[in-house]
Scaffold this motif. Structure first.
Motif, PDB file in Angstrom:
ATOM      1  N   ALA A  23      32.888 -20.758  43.625  1.00  0.00           N
ATOM      2  CA  ALA A  23      32.412 -21.989  44.251  1.00  0.00           C
ATOM      3  C   ALA A  23      31.246 -21.749  45.202  1.00  0.00           C
ATOM      4  N   PHE A  24      31.250 -20.618  45.891  1.00  0.00           N
ATOM      5  CA  PHE A  24      30.252 -20.415  46.950  1.00  0.00           C
ATOM      6  C   PHE A  24      29.435 -19.140  46.813  1.00  0.00           C
ATOM      7  N   ALA A  32      25.880 -21.054  37.723  1.00  0.00           N
ATOM      8  CA  ALA A  32      26.075 -21.988  38.834  1.00  0.00           C
ATOM      9  C   ALA A  32      26.147 -23.424  38.322  1.00  0.00           C
ATOM     10  N   ARG A  36      29.388 -25.491  39.097  1.00  0.00           N
ATOM     11  CA  ARG A  36      29.224 -26.487  40.161  1.00  0.00           C
ATOM     12  C   ARG A  36      28.759 -27.859  39.683  1.00  0.00           C
ATOM     13  N   GLN A  37      27.928 -27.908  38.641  1.00  0.00           N
ATOM     14  CA  GLN A  37      27.389 -29.183  38.167  1.00  0.00           C
ATOM     15  C   GLN A  37      27.095 -29.085  36.670  1.00  0.00           C
TER      16      GLN A  37
END
Length: 136
Positions: A23-24, A32, A36-37
């Protein structure tokens, strides 16, 4: 009993750590996007090394330099075209609106779409489904 609790706690901590890293943590851009998207679009800025306002030939070169991104297919904006998906053979669409679709066959498994107007990138869309999706 105590050993099982220690093992369970260790596995749980490892799982939480991996989830936090995904996540980070620092990921390459395609990973990513997947994490994330996975679906999105932009009309300003840049994504996957392509900048809005680039010429189609520059954007094409940038995308195809990435591992596992293949030749584009395009859909012109004409509704009377019997088969609108054809391979680019002679270079970019220089007049009118079109879409260039790129298949990313890496483990992230996605599609990248460049929206073009008069040979210039005016939008970028992506959809990443991940390694567990089976193509048909």
């Amino acid at each position: 009993m105590r050993v099982w609790l220690i093992i369970l706690a260790s596995v749980s901590a490892l799982g939480l750590g991996l989830a936090g890293w995904a996540a980070f943590g620092p990921l390459d851009e395609r990973t990513a996007l997947l994490v994330r998207q996975p679906n999105g679009s932009i009309e300003q800025g840049s994504k996957l090394g392509v900048h809005i306002g680039n010429s189609w030939s520059d954007a094409d070169r940038t995308l195809r330099q990435q591992a596992n991104v293949g030749k584009p297919f395009h859909k012109a904006g004409w509704s009377n075209e019997p088969n609108p998906y054809v391979q680019f053979l002679d270079g970019p669409v220089l007049v009118g609106e079109a879409q260039a679709l790129y298949r990313d066959t890496s483990w992230q498994n996605g599609v990248i779409t460049l929206r073009l107007r008069d040979g210039v990138v005016v939008g970028i869309q992506w959809s990443y489904v991940g390694p567990l999706f089976v193509d048909t």
